[in-house]
Design a protein around this motif. Structure first.
Motif, PDB file in Angstrom:
ATOM      1  N   MET A  67       0.950  -1.344  -0.022  1.00 54.15           N
ATOM      2  CA  MET A  67       0.013   0.027  -0.063  1.00 54.15           C
ATOM      3  C   MET A  67       0.941   1.261  -0.086  1.00 54.15           C
ATOM      4  O   MET A  67       1.722   1.326   0.820  1.00 54.15           O
ATOM      5  CB  MET A  67      -0.954   0.018   1.317  1.00 54.15           C
ATOM      6  N   ALA A  68       0.479   2.024  -0.751  1.00 51.86           N
ATOM      7  CA  ALA A  68       1.629   3.262  -1.062  1.00 51.86           C
ATOM      8  C   ALA A  68       1.155   4.237  -0.077  1.00 51.86           C
ATOM      9  O   ALA A  68       0.706   5.398  -0.369  1.00 51.86           O
ATOM     10  CB  ALA A  68       1.513   4.021  -2.519  1.00 51.86           C
ATOM     11  N   GLY A  69       1.838   4.116   1.000  1.00 48.54           N
ATOM     12  CA  GLY A  69       1.517   5.156   2.172  1.00 48.54           C
ATOM     13  C   GLY A  69       0.177   5.234   2.946  1.00 48.54           C
ATOM     14  O   GLY A  69       0.187   5.897   4.270  1.00 48.54           O
ATOM     15  N   ALA A  70      -0.742   4.672   2.486  1.00 45.49           N
ATOM     16  CA  ALA A  70      -1.878   4.530   3.106  1.00 45.49           C
ATOM     17  C   ALA A  70      -2.204   3.262   4.185  1.00 45.49           C
ATOM     18  O   ALA A  70      -2.172   2.274   3.580  1.00 45.49           O
ATOM     19  CB  ALA A  70      -3.302   4.815   2.250  1.00 45.49           C
ATOM     20  N   SER A  71      -2.359   3.465   5.525  1.00 48.92           N
ATOM     21  CA  SER A  71      -2.350   2.164   6.208  1.00 48.92           C
ATOM     22  C   SER A  71      -3.725   1.632   6.370  1.00 48.92           C
ATOM     23  O   SER A  71      -4.635   2.451   6.329  1.00 48.92           O
ATOM     24  CB  SER A  71      -2.232   2.934   7.648  1.00 48.92           C
ATOM     25  N   LEU A  72      -3.951   0.396   6.522  1.00 55.92           N
ATOM     26  CA  LEU A  72      -5.021  -0.408   6.356  1.00 55.92           C
ATOM     27  C   LEU A  72      -5.489  -1.036   7.765  1.00 55.92           C
ATOM     28  O   LEU A  72      -6.197  -2.079   7.911  1.00 55.92           O
ATOM     29  CB  LEU A  72      -5.006  -1.441   5.309  1.00 55.92           C
ATOM     30  N   VAL A  73      -4.717  -0.592   8.563  1.00 55.74           N
ATOM     31  CA  VAL A  73      -4.869  -1.149  10.121  1.00 55.74           C
ATOM     32  C   VAL A  73      -5.624  -0.102  10.970  1.00 55.74           C
ATOM     33  O   VAL A  73      -5.360   0.986  11.218  1.00 55.74           O
ATOM     34  CB  VAL A  73      -3.365  -1.255  10.740  1.00 55.74           C
ATOM     35  N   LEU A  74      -6.652  -0.725  11.374  1.00 53.79           N
ATOM     36  CA  LEU A  74      -7.468   0.155  12.141  1.00 53.79           C
ATOM     37  C   LEU A  74      -7.138   0.077  13.581  1.00 53.79           C
ATOM     38  O   LEU A  74      -6.644  -0.519  14.276  1.00 53.79           O
ATOM     39  CB  LEU A  74      -9.037  -0.665  12.236  1.00 53.79           C
ATOM     40  N   SER A  75      -7.632   1.233  14.517  1.00 49.13           N
ATOM     41  CA  SER A  75      -7.155   1.435  15.816  1.00 49.13           C
ATOM     42  C   SER A  75      -8.514   1.879  16.642  1.00 49.13           C
ATOM     43  O   SER A  75      -9.440   2.102  16.223  1.00 49.13           O
ATOM     44  CB  SER A  75      -6.346   2.540  16.046  1.00 49.13           C
ATOM     45  N   ASP A  76      -8.302   1.355  17.855  1.00 48.45           N
ATOM     46  CA  ASP A  76      -9.350   1.728  18.991  1.00 48.45           C
ATOM     47  C   ASP A  76      -8.946   1.918  20.305  1.00 48.45           C
ATOM     48  O   ASP A  76      -7.685   2.161  20.396  1.00 48.45           O
ATOM     49  CB  ASP A  76     -10.496   0.691  18.759  1.00 48.45           C
ATOM     50  N   MET A 118      -7.568   5.034  -1.904  1.00 42.63           N
ATOM     51  CA  MET A 118      -6.676   5.558  -0.901  1.00 42.63           C
ATOM     52  C   MET A 118      -5.292   5.885  -1.268  1.00 42.63           C
ATOM     53  O   MET A 118      -5.075   7.047  -0.583  1.00 42.63           O
ATOM     54  CB  MET A 118      -6.767   4.334   0.230  1.00 42.63           C
ATOM     55  N   GLU A 119      -4.954   5.360  -2.168  1.00 44.08           N
ATOM     56  CA  GLU A 119      -3.745   5.831  -2.817  1.00 44.08           C
ATOM     57  C   GLU A 119      -3.810   7.112  -3.452  1.00 44.08           C
ATOM     58  O   GLU A 119      -2.810   8.253  -3.332  1.00 44.08           O
ATOM     59  CB  GLU A 119      -3.252   4.709  -3.747  1.00 44.08           C
ATOM     60  N   ALA A 120      -4.996   7.553  -4.278  1.00 41.09           N
ATOM     61  CA  ALA A 120      -5.133   8.636  -4.750  1.00 41.09           C
ATOM     62  C   ALA A 120      -5.275   9.900  -3.833  1.00 41.09           C
ATOM     63  O   ALA A 120      -4.751  10.779  -3.624  1.00 41.09           O
ATOM     64  CB  ALA A 120      -6.388   8.736  -5.539  1.00 41.09           C
ATOM     65  N   GLU A 121      -5.956   9.345  -2.445  1.00 40.96           N
ATOM     66  CA  GLU A 121      -6.192  10.512  -1.346  1.00 40.96           C
ATOM     67  C   GLU A 121      -4.976  10.776  -0.791  1.00 40.96           C
ATOM     68  O   GLU A 121      -4.590  11.935  -0.354  1.00 40.96           O
ATOM     69  CB  GLU A 121      -7.270   9.744  -0.286  1.00 40.96           C
ATOM     70  N   HIS A 122      -3.965   9.737  -0.636  1.00 43.91           N
ATOM     71  CA  HIS A 122      -2.476   9.987   0.057  1.00 43.91           C
ATOM     72  C   HIS A 122      -1.645  10.792  -0.993  1.00 43.91           C
ATOM     73  O   HIS A 122      -1.216  12.113  -0.550  1.00 43.91           O
ATOM     74  CB  HIS A 122      -2.035   8.508   0.152  1.00 43.91           C
ATOM     75  N   VAL A 123      -2.025  10.798  -2.254  1.00 42.09           N
ATOM     76  CA  VAL A 123      -0.800  11.676  -3.233  1.00 42.09           C
ATOM     77  C   VAL A 123      -1.582  13.020  -3.104  1.00 42.09           C
ATOM     78  O   VAL A 123      -0.924  14.011  -3.351  1.00 42.09           O
ATOM     79  CB  VAL A 123      -1.081  11.077  -4.568  1.00 42.09           C
ATOM     80  N   SER A 124      -2.946  13.104  -3.056  1.00 43.43           N
ATOM     81  CA  SER A 124      -3.469  14.409  -3.221  1.00 43.43           C
ATOM     82  C   SER A 124      -3.231  15.326  -1.751  1.00 43.43           C
ATOM     83  O   SER A 124      -2.828  16.237  -1.722  1.00 43.43           O
ATOM     84  CB  SER A 124      -5.124  14.214  -3.208  1.00 43.43           C
TER      85      SER A 124
END
Length: 214
Positions: free
Chosen positions: A1-10, A200-206
């Motif tokens: 994944m290019a910079g966007a984490s797919l790991v959730l937290s609580d 998610m990658e597009a959002e990270h780049v933006s």
């Protein structure tokens, strides 16, 4: 994944431990990046010395050998946390709920057993190299400028040990998700389809472009 984490937290203890371990993983990944940058500088010095002074950097190959564990292994646990290692996403992505968590439990446990064996073997390899009674505490050295090899050998069980901690944490998270049948488990990388990943990658780049524009 290019910079966007797919790991959730609580706010759970599991998630807090995940973030504590992430701090150590980020530091190791930074060391790996610095090692790559350092090798680039050494290459510039060596090539410049050869071209302008007819004298390359002494022991250039030896330094490369010393840096290889830094480059190859220091970021392996962080990559596992982010779900960046090669895996059969087409198969795993077709599973849902407890079936998915059961497969993840089995595969994570298998990887953990393998890594524990590698920690044991790499530590034994380090012990054969390290000796307090030898010059520079080393029974072996590099071929050219006689750098002690034990520091490079020590990095391998250290990196694999951190990876084992990550795998234990993920195994705990998958068992927890299996028992609770959690729709969105924490502390493990989520499986997403190609469209979501691209978004998610597009959002990270933006986001990076906005920061650079300031």
């Amino acid at each position: 994944m290019a910079g966007a984490s797919l790991v959730l937290s609580d706010d759970s203890r599991l998630s807090k431990i995940d973030h504590l371990l992430l701090r150590a993983e980020l530091k190791l990944a930074l060391l790996s990046g610095l090692a790559v940058f350092g090798l680039m500088l050494l290459a510039v010095v060596s090539v410049s010395g050869r071209n302008f002074f007819n004298q390359p950097l002494p022991g250039y190959v030896d330094w490369i050998e010393q840096a290889m564990p830094l480059i190859a292994f220091m970021g392996v646990s962080f990559t596992q946390r982010e779900g960046g290692h090669i895996r059969m996403d087409m198969v795993v992505g077709a599973l849902k709920g407890r079936a998915l968590y059961l497969v993840e439990i089995i595969t994570t446990l298998a990887i953990l057993i393998l890594m524990l064996l590698l920690v044991w073997g790499s530590w034994a390899h380090f012990q054969r190299s390290f000796d307090f009674g030898s010059p520079m505490w080393s029974r072996d050295s590099s071929m050219d400028i006689a750098l002690p090899i034990w520091p490079a050998k020590l990095l391998v069980p250290v990196a694999f040990g951190v990876l084992c901690l990550r795998l234990i944490l993920q195994l705990w998270a998958y068992i927890r998700a299996f028992v609770q049948n959690a729709p969105r488990p924490v502390a493990v990388p989520l499986v997403v389809d190609a469209a979501t990943q691209a978004a998610m990658e597009a959002e990270h780049v933006s986001a990076n472009e906005k920061v650079e524009g300031r």
